[in-house]
Design an enzyme around this catalytic site. Sequence first.
Site: not given
Ligand SMILES: NC(=O)c1ccc[n+]([C@@H]2O[C@H](COP(=O)([O-])OP(=O)(O)OC[C@H]3O[C@@H](n4cnc5c(N)ncnc54)[C@H](O)[C@@H]3O)[C@@H](O)[C@H]2O)c1
Length: 339
Positions: A12, A35, A125, A150, A154, A295-296
């Site tokens: 995303y 994944s 995050s 999770y 972070k 929600r807890p």
């Molecule tokens: N979306 C949110 O609400 C949010 C909020 C705070 C932080 N984050 C952090 O931002 C980052 C991106 O979030 P997002 O919402 O785009 O998530 P997402 O799941 O859409 O994107 C993460 C991508 O990483 C890939 N991935 C996971 N493990 C992998 C690995 N070992 N090797 C290669 N690819 C791998 C997944 O296939 C996915 O395409 C993450 O680290 C997430 O923890 C997201």
Amino acid sequence: MKKILITGGAGYIGSHTAVALVNAGFEPIIIDNFSNSDKSALNGLKHILGRALTCYEGDCNDRSVMRRVFDENQFAGVIHFAAYKAVGESTQLPLKYYTNNIDSLLILLETMSAYGVKDLVFSSSCTVYGQPDVLPVSEETPRQEAESPYGNTKKICEDILRDYIKSGVPSRIISLRYFNPVGAHPSGEIGELPLGVPNNLVPFITQTAVGIREKLTVFGNDYDTPDGSCIRDYIHVMDLADAHVKALEYLFVQKDNFYDLFNVGTGNGNTVLEVIKTFEKVSGKSLNYQIGTRRPGDIEKVWANTDKINKLLGWQAQYGLEDSLRDSWNWQQRLGERE
Ligand SMILES: NC(=O)c1ccc[n+]([C@@H]2O[C@H](COP(=O)([O-])OP(=O)(O)OC[C@H]3O[C@@H](n4cnc5c(N)ncnc54)[C@H](O)[C@@H]3O)[C@@H](O)[C@H]2O)c1
């Protein structure tokens, strides 16, 4: 053109950041193991950019894959998105989260160091703040014990980065603490693609509006907020994507051995009920929702103090909640057309 590696770049936030990087004159190179994403994101990027980006299908936890990617490209910097992010699942499968989220960072740092790549932006995050005593929450606010494995990954990753820099390495690193990313590219070509039941409010709203979900439950209306529902800081994903570009450009002009962290939010909070009402306004749809019990583990209210990122990175959110929800709705409708 400077090449930037985006781990998790088909996801995303990563896919939107790829667009922002191209617009700023960089060449993004993606690695993703799909994944939690779909190859359709690459097609969406191709439609927006008018050309395909280089994407390695591979796992960031695989040293030989990472070495190959670094052998074949000379990177000016890296943005590390790859991680698992489902809070609920992390409480059931903590080892899956600790392994993926921490190992991928360690292997990335090892590889960057071996290839002399200094600059890294890391996805953290606002979950690290828990329920802060003072709002809006600034970067000075002490972090709290994580509510989930999770969230703990972070915190641990931030600590790893700080210790790594403390050791005197020539790297330059920024952690961005995202608040609640929402919205989609205005073209509707890329957006959030939750696999299974969405964990986040906005995809749940848009899926309910198109009938994929029967109804939305608002978890609690007896919190200490104006309408009783929880408050979050909803940041448009295009604004968030731009913050990564600004962070990289800031890193490039820092002295070696640099670490800092920044909140990325709008600086405003909205309640769940406000989000629902705003969605109804921009979409013209009436949403089937009910009030449920708390929600807890939910935090009552959190929104960002953005003074630091405004001042040091020259970044400020450009989009408001209506824009975000309009773009999420547009994306959901485009998804429906594809099926
Ligand atoms: N979306 C949110 O609400 C949010 C909020 C705070 C932080 N984050 C952090 O931002 C980052 C991106 O979030 P997002 O919402 O785009 O998530 P997402 O799941 O859409 O994107 C993460 C991508 O990483 C890939 N991935 C996971 N493990 C992998 C690995 N070992 N090797 C290669 N690819 C791998 C997944 O296939 C996915 O395409 C993450 O680290 C997430 O923890 C997201």
